[in-house]
Design an enzyme around this catalytic site. Structure first.
Site, PDB file in Angstrom:
ATOM      1  N   TYR A 276       0.819  -1.211   0.000  1.00 56.19           N
ATOM      2  CA  TYR A 276       0.000   0.000   0.000  1.00 56.19           C
ATOM      3  C   TYR A 276       0.859   1.271   0.000  1.00 56.19           C
ATOM      4  O   TYR A 276       0.622   2.182  -0.817  1.00 56.19           O
ATOM      5  CB  TYR A 276      -0.961  -0.020   1.182  1.00 56.19           C
ATOM      6  CG  TYR A 276      -1.978   1.086   1.155  1.00 56.19           C
ATOM      7  CD1 TYR A 276      -2.964   1.138   0.175  1.00 56.19           C
ATOM      8  CD2 TYR A 276      -1.958   2.104   2.113  1.00 56.19           C
ATOM      9  CE1 TYR A 276      -3.889   2.163   0.140  1.00 56.19           C
ATOM     10  CE2 TYR A 276      -2.887   3.131   2.079  1.00 56.19           C
ATOM     11  CZ  TYR A 276      -3.844   3.158   1.099  1.00 56.19           C
ATOM     12  OH  TYR A 276      -4.758   4.178   1.059  1.00 56.19           O
ATOM     13  N   GLU A 283       1.939   6.441  -7.142  1.00 52.51           N
ATOM     14  CA  GLU A 283       0.945   7.434  -7.540  1.00 52.51           C
ATOM     15  C   GLU A 283       1.499   8.847  -7.390  1.00 52.51           C
ATOM     16  O   GLU A 283       1.250   9.725  -8.238  1.00 52.51           O
ATOM     17  CB  GLU A 283      -0.316   7.275  -6.693  1.00 52.51           C
ATOM     18  CG  GLU A 283      -1.067   5.966  -6.928  1.00 52.51           C
ATOM     19  CD  GLU A 283      -2.201   5.770  -5.929  1.00 52.51           C
ATOM     20  OE1 GLU A 283      -2.604   6.768  -5.297  1.00 52.51           O
ATOM     21  OE2 GLU A 283      -2.672   4.628  -5.764  1.00 52.51           O
TER      22      GLU A 283
END
Length: 352
Positions: A276, A283
């Protein structure tokens, strides 16, 4: 094995229960006493209790390596005035007054147990059963199945291409995978709607952070900028997303049919810890790489009056979003960590 001499006897209106612990002969350091065996049938025990107890109908026993449990059924279902035929209390018999119950106490205890059972049944009857529970579980099962198949296709396709093409697969990932990723991420909007309508008990805010964040990257950063579609960061973003989801969706799918697979449960609540943060980092790199492109193309920029300036650049909005990404990472990381701790704690209780 020999009898330890510290047996425990309990009785009620119907039965007498006698527990006799056994001591291994190896633990006796001195002279070896005669071995006291329990007969293969209940003949010896039956004769003993018929001889010494007041009124016996049937005697049964069960032997283990550590103790002998004897159950004596009375001829009449009544309370005995005394346990043995002789009026004097035997030396080996010592009543435990902490656990003593007379006939009225025993009846009150049975009555309390019956009332507890009745209350439990009445409480369960008050709980309204959801008539649409099967339909809801069927919908959730199919939704998680479709998402699992979609992300599995993405993961397998990207893995095969990586082995065949090597680093060349980094630069055409978007054109190969984008359609399926569009489909999966549009379907993921349901993960925000499901808790809103009460289909699942998870929080709305953590789900909204993840879905909105991914859709901004997919539709705004990658989808609207052709210059970003040929960059290697697309491969890492898509690959990290799909790796997380191929464990998360089958876990929810099996939960719909009340099935718990230990390995899958551990992976679902553990594999996100390295993946994660790496996904959020990928991103963030994609957002940073898109900033000069938005400044150059003026895409999504808002024109302003001459007094205030030429326009409001969309890249400024992305800079704010970049800071909010790490705030969302902290919120979701804490939420997932609490879920993991709660789940692992409940599994430990079940194992104990």
């Amino acid at each position: 094995m020999i009898m330890s001499g510290t047996e425990q006897m309990e009785w009620n209106g119907n039965h007498v229960f006698d527990t006799m612990p056994l001591i291994p002969l190896q633990s006796l350091p001195r002279a070896r006493p005669p071995q006291m065996k329990v007969p293969p049938t209940s003949c010896g025990i039956y004769n003993y209790y018929h001889t010494h107890c007041v009124s016996v109908c049937q005697v049964s026993h069960r032997s283990t390596q550590r103790l002998v449990n004897v159950t004596v059924r009375k001829q009449e279902q009544r309370w005995w005035d005394r346990l043995t035929l002789q009026e004097r209390k035997p030396l080996f018999l010592a009543p435990d007054f902490d656990r003593w119950l007379d006939e009225s106490d025993a009846e009150m205890e049975l009555q309390a147990k019956e009332e507890e059972k009745i209350n439990k049944v009445s409480i369960e009857s008050r709980i309204r059963k959801d008539p649409y529970l099967g339909l809801k579980k069927g919908y959730l099962f199919m939704y998680n199945l479709v998402q699992f198949l979609g992300f599995s296709w993405i993961f397998v396709n990207m893995t095969v291409r990586l082995f065949i093409l090597g680093q060349d697969s980094f630069y055409d990932t978007f054109h190969t995978i984008a359609d399926m990723m569009y489909f999966c991420q549009m379907m993921a909007v349901a993960e925000v709607m499901n808790p809103l309508v009460g289909l699942v008990k998870t929080g709305v805010f953590p789900a909204m952070i993840q879905v909105v964040g991914r859709n901004v990257i997919l539709f705004v950063i990658f989808g609207s900028l052709e210059e970003m579609q040929n960059k290697a960061v697309v491969f890492f973003v898509f690959y990290l997303w799909s790796t997380i989801e191929i464990f998360r969706y089958p876990f929810y799918m099996l939960a719909c049919i009340d099935t718990d697979w230990k390995l899958l449960t551990w992976l679902r609540y553990s594999i996100w810890m390295p993946l994660y943060p790496l996904g959020v980092l990928a991103e963030a790199i994609a957002v940073i790489q898109s900033l000069p492109i938005f400044d150059e193309t003026r895409l999504y920029s808002i024109p302003l009056p001459t007094v205030l300036g030429s326009s409001f650049s969309f890249s400024f909005t992305l800079k704010i979003y970049l800071a909010l990404m790490f705030l969302g990472l902290f919120i979701n990381f804490r939420h997932l960590f609490r879920q993991r701790r709660r789940r692992m704690r409940s599994r430990k209780r079940k194992n104990n």
